[in-house]
Design a protein around this motif. Structure first.
Motif, short mmCIF file in Angstrom:
data_model
loop_
_atom_site.label_atom_id
_atom_site.label_comp_id
_atom_site.label_asym_id
_atom_site.label_seq_id
_atom_site.Cartn_x
_atom_site.Cartn_y
_atom_site.Cartn_z
N VAL A 173 0.86 -1.19 0.00
CA VAL A 173 0.00 0.00 0.00
C VAL A 173 0.89 1.24 0.00
O VAL A 173 1.65 1.47 0.94
N LEU A 174 0.79 2.02 -1.07
CA LEU A 174 1.66 3.18 -1.24
C LEU A 174 1.05 4.45 -0.69
O LEU A 174 1.75 5.31 -0.14
N GLU A 175 -0.26 4.61 -0.85
CA GLU A 175 -0.98 5.79 -0.37
C GLU A 175 -2.36 5.37 0.12
O GLU A 175 -2.94 4.41 -0.40
N GLY A 176 -2.92 6.11 1.08
CA GLY A 176 -4.28 5.88 1.51
C GLY A 176 -4.45 4.61 2.32
O GLY A 176 -3.50 4.10 2.94
N VAL A 177 -5.67 4.06 2.28
CA VAL A 177 -6.01 2.87 3.07
C VAL A 177 -6.72 1.85 2.18
O VAL A 177 -7.77 2.17 1.59
N THR A 189 1.72 -0.89 4.42
CA THR A 189 1.39 -2.29 4.70
C THR A 189 1.78 -3.17 3.51
O THR A 189 1.50 -2.83 2.36
N TRP A 190 2.43 -4.29 3.80
CA TRP A 190 2.78 -5.29 2.79
C TRP A 190 1.96 -6.53 3.06
O TRP A 190 1.89 -7.03 4.19
N ILE A 191 1.29 -7.04 1.99
CA ILE A 191 0.40 -8.20 2.12
C ILE A 191 0.84 -9.24 1.09
O ILE A 191 0.96 -8.92 -0.09
N ARG A 192 1.05 -10.46 1.53
CA ARG A 192 1.33 -11.56 0.62
C ARG A 192 0.30 -12.65 0.85
O ARG A 192 0.22 -13.23 1.94
N PRO A 201 -11.92 -7.06 -1.93
CA PRO A 201 -11.25 -5.80 -1.58
C PRO A 201 -12.10 -4.57 -1.85
O PRO A 201 -12.98 -4.56 -2.71
N PHE A 202 -11.78 -3.49 -1.10
CA PHE A 202 -12.43 -2.20 -1.29
C PHE A 202 -11.58 -1.12 -0.64
O PHE A 202 -10.59 -1.41 0.05
N SER A 203 -11.96 0.11 -0.86
CA SER A 203 -11.29 1.24 -0.20
C SER A 203 -12.30 2.35 0.02
O SER A 203 -12.81 2.91 -0.94
N GLU A 204 -12.60 2.63 1.27
CA GLU A 204 -13.56 3.68 1.58
C GLU A 204 -12.97 5.07 1.35
O GLU A 204 -13.66 5.98 0.92
N THR A 205 -11.68 5.24 1.64
CA THR A 205 -11.05 6.56 1.55
C THR A 205 -10.27 6.77 0.26
O THR A 205 -9.87 7.89 -0.05
N GLY A 206 -10.03 5.67 -0.48
CA GLY A 206 -9.17 5.72 -1.66
C GLY A 206 -7.75 5.32 -1.32
O GLY A 206 -7.29 5.48 -0.18
N CYS A 207 -7.04 4.78 -2.32
CA CYS A 207 -5.66 4.34 -2.07
C CYS A 207 -4.93 4.12 -3.39
O CYS A 207 -5.54 4.08 -4.47
N LEU A 208 -3.63 3.96 -3.28
CA LEU A 208 -2.76 3.57 -4.38
C LEU A 208 -1.97 2.37 -3.91
O LEU A 208 -1.33 2.42 -2.85
N ILE A 209 -2.02 1.27 -4.69
CA ILE A 209 -1.31 0.06 -4.29
C ILE A 209 -0.44 -0.47 -5.43
O ILE A 209 -0.77 -0.32 -6.61
N TYR A 210 0.69 -1.07 -5.05
CA TYR A 210 1.51 -1.88 -5.96
C TYR A 210 0.97 -3.29 -5.85
O TYR A 210 0.74 -3.81 -4.75
#
Length: 216
Positions: A173-177, A189-192, A201-210
């Motif tokens: 997770v690069l930005e947001g939640v 946060t890193w998730i494997r 998955p979802f994002s209530e606030t918005g996010c940027l993920i790798y």
């Protein structure tokens, strides 16, 4: 020393909570997320270069992937500001450094010999594509066989249908939640998630993920 070496296990780590560990060279520290051996083999880490630090020239037998999170990374091939994604294929060699300091997300020894292309993408200038649902935007980075790597931007309130990952999924997770039914994952946060895992998955606030899928 092995760290999160069982790829069949789901792992969630707040990378900010992991203690910095010294590397073999002064000025370069690491927060290990996964590691199969002490100084060789598959590894994923957050890496910090102090200003003016450098690493001696070395080869990557099974490749290296770098995302510049902060600062400026460099080697004899170029200078890479924050937002740059790099892929150095198996057998590649370089002498990395950072004149002003930088923070990196680094993956080592996770490629196959068939993965032969070098890549350098300025994601701040990349072409984003519509995702599979409204509110998702995708910036493709790499696709080799069943392995696909991208940045995914979630607008606030975006929800994705339940789905299963054949070949697993890795997220930073690069930005947001980022969120799913299993938890809430803020930036860092890193998730494997292993082969065959499923979530909604979802994002209530918005996010940027790798995101990398299909490599586990």
């Amino acid at each position: 020393m092995q760290i999160n070496a069982d790829l069949h296990q789901r792992v969630v780590i707040d990378s900010h909570s992991v203690a910095w560990q010294p590397s073999p060279l002064p000025g370069v520290e690491r927060r290990p997320l996964e590691r199969m051996a002490a100084e060789s083999g598959r590894a994923t880490s957050i890496v910090r270069y102090a200003a003016g630090s450098s690493f001696k020239a070395h080869e990557h037998p099974l490749g290296e992937e770098i995302f510049v999170l902060q600062g400026t990374f460099a080697d004899e091939h170029g200078v890479y500001p924050a937002g740059t994604w790099l892929k150095n294929p198996p057998g590649s060699r370089h002498a990395p450094s950072s004149p002003d300091g930088c923070l990196l997300f680094v993956k080592l020894c996770h490629m196959t010999d068939a993965d032969t292309n070098s890549e350098c993408i300025d994601t701040l200038q990349g072409q984003w594509l519509p995702g599979q649902v409204e509110g998702l935007s995708v910036l493709p980075l790499d696709s080799v066989g069943s392995t696909h790597t991208s940045l995914v931007r979630w607008a606030p309130g975006t929800h994705f249908a339940p789905h299963r990952h054949m070949g697993g999924e890795e997220i930073l997770v690069l930005e947001g939640v980022f969120q799913d039914e299993l938890g809430v994952y803020p930036a860092g946060t890193w998730i494997r998630s292993p082969h065959g895992s499923a979530h909604k998955p979802f994002s209530e606030t918005g996010c940027l993920i790798y995101v990398k899928v299909g490599h586990l």
